[in-house]
Design an enzyme around this catalytic site. Structure first.
Site, PDB file in Angstrom:
ATOM      1  N   ASN A 203      52.190  -4.356   0.910  1.00  0.00           N
ATOM      2  CA  ASN A 203      53.066  -4.795   1.258  1.00  0.00           C
ATOM      3  C   ASN A 203      54.044  -4.628   2.408  1.00  0.00           C
ATOM      4  O   ASN A 203      54.917  -4.487   3.095  1.00  0.00           O
ATOM      5  CB  ASN A 203      54.167  -4.803  -0.138  1.00  0.00           C
ATOM      6  CG  ASN A 203      53.714  -5.750  -1.055  1.00  0.00           C
ATOM      7  OD1 ASN A 203      52.683  -6.803  -1.084  1.00  0.00           O
ATOM      8  ND2 ASN A 203      54.039  -5.107  -2.556  1.00  0.00           N
TER       9      ASN A 203
ATOM     10  N   ARG B  58      58.817  -6.476   4.236  1.00  0.00           N
ATOM     11  CA  ARG B  58      58.340  -4.739   3.726  1.00  0.00           C
ATOM     12  C   ARG B  58      57.441  -4.102   5.115  1.00  0.00           C
ATOM     13  O   ARG B  58      57.134  -2.951   5.023  1.00  0.00           O
ATOM     14  CB  ARG B  58      58.140  -4.270   2.147  1.00  0.00           C
ATOM     15  CG  ARG B  58      59.492  -5.096   1.260  1.00  0.00           C
ATOM     16  CD  ARG B  58      58.098  -4.477   0.103  1.00  0.00           C
ATOM     17  NE  ARG B  58      57.803  -6.276  -0.038  1.00  0.00           N
ATOM     18  CZ  ARG B  58      57.730  -6.072  -1.596  1.00  0.00           C
ATOM     19  NH1 ARG B  58      57.633  -5.244  -2.105  1.00  0.00           N
ATOM     20  NH2 ARG B  58      57.165  -7.851  -1.730  1.00  0.00           N
TER      21      ARG B  58
ATOM     22  N   GLY C 138      47.614 -13.931  -0.637  1.00  0.00           N
ATOM     23  CA  GLY C 138      47.322 -13.089   0.731  1.00  0.00           C
ATOM     24  C   GLY C 138      47.340 -11.845   1.475  1.00  0.00           C
ATOM     25  O   GLY C 138      46.326 -11.998   2.087  1.00  0.00           O
TER      26      GLY C 138
ATOM     27  N   ARG D 171      28.462   4.018  60.062  1.00  0.00           N
ATOM     28  CA  ARG D 171      29.012   4.945  60.336  1.00  0.00           C
ATOM     29  C   ARG D 171      28.988   5.479  62.080  1.00  0.00           C
ATOM     30  O   ARG D 171      28.190   4.933  62.731  1.00  0.00           O
ATOM     31  CB  ARG D 171      29.491   6.017  59.475  1.00  0.00           C
ATOM     32  CG  ARG D 171      27.432   7.165  59.986  1.00  0.00           C
ATOM     33  CD  ARG D 171      27.786   8.435  58.457  1.00  0.00           C
ATOM     34  NE  ARG D 171      26.598   8.485  58.497  1.00  0.00           N
ATOM     35  CZ  ARG D 171      25.521   8.844  57.919  1.00  0.00           C
ATOM     36  NH1 ARG D 171      25.590   8.263  56.666  1.00  0.00           N
ATOM     37  NH2 ARG D 171      24.323   9.272  58.317  1.00  0.00           N
TER      38      ARG D 171
ATOM     39  N   ASN E  59      49.789  -6.654 -13.205  1.00  0.00           N
ATOM     40  CA  ASN E  59      49.010  -8.037 -12.663  1.00  0.00           C
ATOM     41  C   ASN E  59      48.995  -7.696 -11.646  1.00  0.00           C
ATOM     42  O   ASN E  59      48.968  -7.318  -9.895  1.00  0.00           O
ATOM     43  CB  ASN E  59      50.738  -8.521 -12.538  1.00  0.00           C
ATOM     44  CG  ASN E  59      50.050 -10.583 -12.246  1.00  0.00           C
ATOM     45  OD1 ASN E  59      48.815 -10.780 -12.033  1.00  0.00           O
ATOM     46  ND2 ASN E  59      51.172 -10.561 -11.700  1.00  0.00           N
TER      47      ASN E  59
ATOM     48  N   ALA F 293      24.294   7.552  53.873  1.00  0.00           N
ATOM     49  CA  ALA F 293      26.073   7.336  53.553  1.00  0.00           C
ATOM     50  C   ALA F 293      27.057   7.191  53.726  1.00  0.00           C
ATOM     51  O   ALA F 293      26.797   7.022  55.273  1.00  0.00           O
ATOM     52  CB  ALA F 293      25.873   9.400  53.338  1.00  0.00           C
TER      53      ALA F 293
ATOM     54  N   ALA G  69      26.259   8.120  44.838  1.00  0.00           N
ATOM     55  CA  ALA G  69      27.395   8.294  43.969  1.00  0.00           C
ATOM     56  C   ALA G  69      29.040   8.070  45.210  1.00  0.00           C
ATOM     57  O   ALA G  69      28.894   7.753  45.769  1.00  0.00           O
ATOM     58  CB  ALA G  69      28.075  10.028  43.405  1.00  0.00           C
TER      59      ALA G  69
ATOM     60  N   ARG H 262      31.452  -3.403  31.896  1.00  0.00           N
ATOM     61  CA  ARG H 262      32.145  -4.625  30.962  1.00  0.00           C
ATOM     62  C   ARG H 262      31.349  -5.909  30.858  1.00  0.00           C
ATOM     63  O   ARG H 262      30.065  -6.129  31.285  1.00  0.00           O
ATOM     64  CB  ARG H 262      33.282  -5.258  32.233  1.00  0.00           C
ATOM     65  CG  ARG H 262      34.066  -3.743  31.491  1.00  0.00           C
ATOM     66  CD  ARG H 262      35.035  -4.127  33.305  1.00  0.00           C
ATOM     67  NE  ARG H 262      35.855  -5.675  33.400  1.00  0.00           N
ATOM     68  CZ  ARG H 262      35.803  -6.197  34.844  1.00  0.00           C
ATOM     69  NH1 ARG H 262      36.396  -5.377  35.944  1.00  0.00           N
ATOM     70  NH2 ARG H 262      37.401  -7.272  34.961  1.00  0.00           N
TER      71      ARG H 262
HETATM   72  C1  UD1 Z   1      52.869 -10.360  -6.652  1.00  0.00           C
HETATM   73  C2  UD1 Z   1      53.059 -10.447  -8.196  1.00  0.00           C
HETATM   74  C3  UD1 Z   1      53.092  -9.193  -9.047  1.00  0.00           C
HETATM   75  C4  UD1 Z   1      51.624  -8.776  -8.848  1.00  0.00           C
HETATM   76  C5  UD1 Z   1      51.408  -8.058  -7.246  1.00  0.00           C
HETATM   77  C6  UD1 Z   1      49.874  -8.148  -6.737  1.00  0.00           C
HETATM   78  C7  UD1 Z   1      54.846 -12.359  -9.007  1.00  0.00           C
HETATM   79  C8  UD1 Z   1      56.623 -12.291  -8.764  1.00  0.00           C
HETATM   80  N1  UD1 Z   1      54.623 -10.817  -8.696  1.00  0.00           N
HETATM   81  O1  UD1 Z   1      54.393  -9.644  -6.421  1.00  0.00           O
HETATM   82  O2  UD1 Z   1      53.442  -9.839 -10.086  1.00  0.00           O
HETATM   83  O3  UD1 Z   1      51.417  -7.378  -9.542  1.00  0.00           O
HETATM   84  O4  UD1 Z   1      52.044  -9.691  -6.561  1.00  0.00           O
HETATM   85  O5  UD1 Z   1      50.254  -8.610  -5.165  1.00  0.00           O
HETATM   86  O6  UD1 Z   1      54.444 -12.839  -8.456  1.00  0.00           O
HETATM   87  N2  UD1 Z   1      54.652 -15.545  -1.523  1.00  0.00           N
HETATM   88  C9  UD1 Z   1      55.061 -17.255  -1.033  1.00  0.00           C
HETATM   89  N3  UD1 Z   1      55.861 -18.020  -1.191  1.00  0.00           N
HETATM   90  C10 UD1 Z   1      57.201 -16.648  -1.438  1.00  0.00           C
HETATM   91  C11 UD1 Z   1      56.675 -15.994  -2.383  1.00  0.00           C
HETATM   92  C12 UD1 Z   1      55.671 -15.095  -1.520  1.00  0.00           C
HETATM   93  O7  UD1 Z   1      53.613 -17.951  -0.604  1.00  0.00           O
HETATM   94  O8  UD1 Z   1      58.210 -17.381  -1.967  1.00  0.00           O
HETATM   95  C13 UD1 Z   1      53.438 -15.231  -0.854  1.00  0.00           C
HETATM   96  C14 UD1 Z   1      53.235 -14.003  -0.386  1.00  0.00           C
HETATM   97  O9  UD1 Z   1      52.678 -14.604   1.272  1.00  0.00           O
HETATM   98  C15 UD1 Z   1      52.227 -13.084  -0.777  1.00  0.00           C
HETATM   99  C16 UD1 Z   1      51.584 -13.333  -2.186  1.00  0.00           C
HETATM  100  O10 UD1 Z   1      52.897 -14.699  -2.015  1.00  0.00           O
HETATM  101  O11 UD1 Z   1      50.985 -13.320  -0.488  1.00  0.00           O
HETATM  102  C17 UD1 Z   1      52.808 -11.963  -3.659  1.00  0.00           C
HETATM  103  O12 UD1 Z   1      53.876 -12.578  -3.036  1.00  0.00           O
HETATM  104  P1  UD1 Z   1      54.333 -11.032  -2.400  1.00  0.00           P
HETATM  105  O13 UD1 Z   1      56.030 -11.046  -2.092  1.00  0.00           O
HETATM  106  O14 UD1 Z   1      54.131  -9.708  -1.516  1.00  0.00           O
HETATM  107  O15 UD1 Z   1      54.608 -10.052  -3.495  1.00  0.00           O
HETATM  108  P2  UD1 Z   1      54.451  -9.024  -5.024  1.00  0.00           P
HETATM  109  O16 UD1 Z   1      56.258  -8.755  -4.494  1.00  0.00           O
HETATM  110  O17 UD1 Z   1      53.316  -8.143  -4.239  1.00  0.00           O
HETATM  111 CA    CA Z   2      52.140  -8.484  -2.391  1.00  0.00          CA
END
Ligand code: UD1
Ligand code: CA
Length: 458
Positions: A226, A18, A104, A439, A168, A422, A379, A332
């Site tokens: 996202n 996204r 992350g 000059r 969540n 100058a 200058a 710099r």
């Molecule tokens: C997720 C939660 C959602 C919560 C939200 C909070 C799930 C299914 N959903 O949704 O309930 O409200 O976070 O922000 O867990 N990632 C991986 N491997 C994968 C997919 C994702 O490591 O295969 C990591 C992504 O890098 C990211 C994190 O997991 O850092 C969350 O993934 P993301 O796709 O952002 O989940 P959300 O749709 O935000």
């Molecule tokens: Ca997310």
């Protein structure tokens, strides 16, 4: 009995479709640093036994950025969902450990909220938050008596569940052994066709585990990014936090909504930042430093009373006392200014060490130069420090006066108290206390005729 180990797992393998970017999502920046760096910083404040980062998309890029970070890297070859991601980290975690899971893409998270989760009690715990607009988040579903029953993802939620504002955060504490069993049972029978980590919660409910949900008062802390709209929102929240931190520390801000901090700032008393100041890296601003509108400071150390006027760009600059810089100056790295130095408009300096009370007020380039005290740079003075291959040094003694529009062809040195006429091109050392100029004598042509318009041929 020994205290169970604490293992922190950060899920960072997602591509972040996204975002529409070539970069892995967690490298997108907030406050000039990758989102993952902020999450790691919060995690590292807990008494952990291991930090595991699950990486995947753009993994090599990610590992390059974090080469010096002491974490266990776990590869998720295919991004099959958050449940699958977490499962990759589990083999190296002992069954009796506690597992703290973070996302992350939550750069605003603080160690404080993680501690709340750690002491929440229960067999497992989830941080939740209430959002006016919960779009995209998993909903916290409860039964009629208000007990937690499941997390339902936005895409899978019924119209009634979509009305739920408690969501969540994606931050959980699990018992490792049970978690391993649940993860093994996940499927991808859902709207996204992914392995949802959130489905383990319903399994825990079915096994009648004690689940604590802790609602965080400030939902800003747990917002995820996202897409770029959400990322920009996080950046604003982050910057307002930085602005507030500065004000609490005694810094006056013309407008807390118009200052950007991308790194660390240490500031003394009565420091003033005008609008649109950008502070990058590590900046140290001593008492009464004042920064005009539209300035950029990167890794600078400014002594008390230094004034930087509008639209100046300073990189790796040190002032040793009260100085005046700008407007429109570009200083710099390697620029060191002693007390009382004035650098005026359209002056560029690089590796320039400038002595007490010396001035370069207009339109100059001073590169690879050492200037004594009380020097006046006219200058348009240019140090010609580069022959296309190598750089050379210009040395200017105390009390020197350089006339306007002078070129100092380095290597060259100007003796103490010298005057340079100058418009000179100085290619050899100029002796102390003498006037040197290069000059030609001015001439006037008496028989000169102004050009006449040629008569048209046709
Ligand atoms: C997720 C939660 C959602 C919560 C939200 C909070 C799930 C299914 N959903 O949704 O309930 O409200 O976070 O922000 O867990 N990632 C991986 N491997 C994968 C997919 C994702 O490591 O295969 C990591 C992504 O890098 C990211 C994190 O997991 O850092 C969350 O993934 P993301 O796709 O952002 O989940 P959300 O749709 O935000
Ligand atoms: Ca997310």
């Amino acid at each position: 009995m020994n205290k169970p180990e604490l293992h922190i797992v950060i899920l960072a393998a997602g591509r972040g479709q996204r975002m529409r970017s070539e970069q892995p999502k967690v490298l997108q920046q907030v406050g000039g640093q990758p989102m993952l760096a902020h999450v790691l910083k919060a995690a590292q404040q807990l008494p952990y036994d291991g930090i595991h980062v699950v990486y995947g998309y753009g993994g090599e890029q990610l590992r390059r950025v974090f080469t010096d970070t002491p974490v266990a890297w776990v590869k998720q070859a295919e991004q099959l969902g958050t449940g699958h991601a977490l499962a990759q980290a589990m083999p190296s975690i002992p069954d009796n450990a506690q597992v703290l899971v973070l996302m992350g893409d939550q750069p605003l998270i603080t160690a404080r909220s993680l501690q709340i989760l750690m002491i929440a009690g229960g067999d497992l715990a989830i941080l939740t938050m209430r959002l006016e607009n919960p779009t995209g988040y998993g909903r916290i579903v409860r039964n009629v008596s208000g007990e937690f029953t499941a997390i339902v993802e936005h895409a899978d939620a019924s119209p009634m569940q979509l009305e739920i504002k408690e969501v969540n955060s994606g931050v959980y504490r699990f018992p490792a052994g049970r978690l391993k069993q649940w993860l093994a049972r996940l499927d991808s029978q859902n709207a996204a066709g992914e392995n949802y980590l959130t489905d383990v919660l319903a399994m825990a409910v079915a096994e009648q585990l004690w689940i604590k949900t802790s609602e965080i008062n400030d939902p800003n802390e747990l917002l995820g990014a996202n897409d770029r709209v959400q990322l920009a929102r996080l950046e604003r929240i982050y910057q307002l936090r930085q602005a507030e931190r500065l004000m609490v520390a005694g810094v006056a801000l013309a407008d807390p909504g118009r200052v950007d901090v991308r790194g660390q700032v240490q500031a003394g008393k009565d420091v003033f930042l005008d609008i649109n100041t950008v502070l990058i890296g590590n900046n140290f601003l001593a008492d009464e430093v004042s920064i005009g509108p539209g300035c950029i400071l990167e890794d600078c150390r400014l002594a008390a009373g230094t004034k930087v006027l509008a639209h100046s760009v300073l990189q790796g600059v040190v002032t040793e006392g009260e100085c005046s810089i700008g407007p429109f100056a570009r200083l710099r790295s390697g620029t060191v200014l002693a007390a009382g130095v004035k650098i005026g408009n359209f002056v560029e300096t690089k590796k320039a060490v400038i002595g007490t009370n010396s001035k370069a007020s207009h339109l100059s380039y001073l590169g690879d130069a050492v200037l004594g005290a009380n020097v006046n740079i006219g200058a348009g003075t240019i140090t010609c420090n580069y022959d296309g291959v190598n750089k050379y040094q210009t040395t200017i003694g105390d009390g020197v006066f350089i006339g306007s529009d002078t070129q100092l062809v380095a290597p060259v040195s100007i003796g103490t108290g010298a005057f340079i006429g100058a418009g000179s091109t100085i290619t050899q050392n100029a002796p102390a206390d003498k006037l040197t100029l290069s000059r030609r004598k001015q001439v006037t042509i008496d028989r000169w005729q102004p050009p006449q318009r040629r008569r048209s041929e046709d």
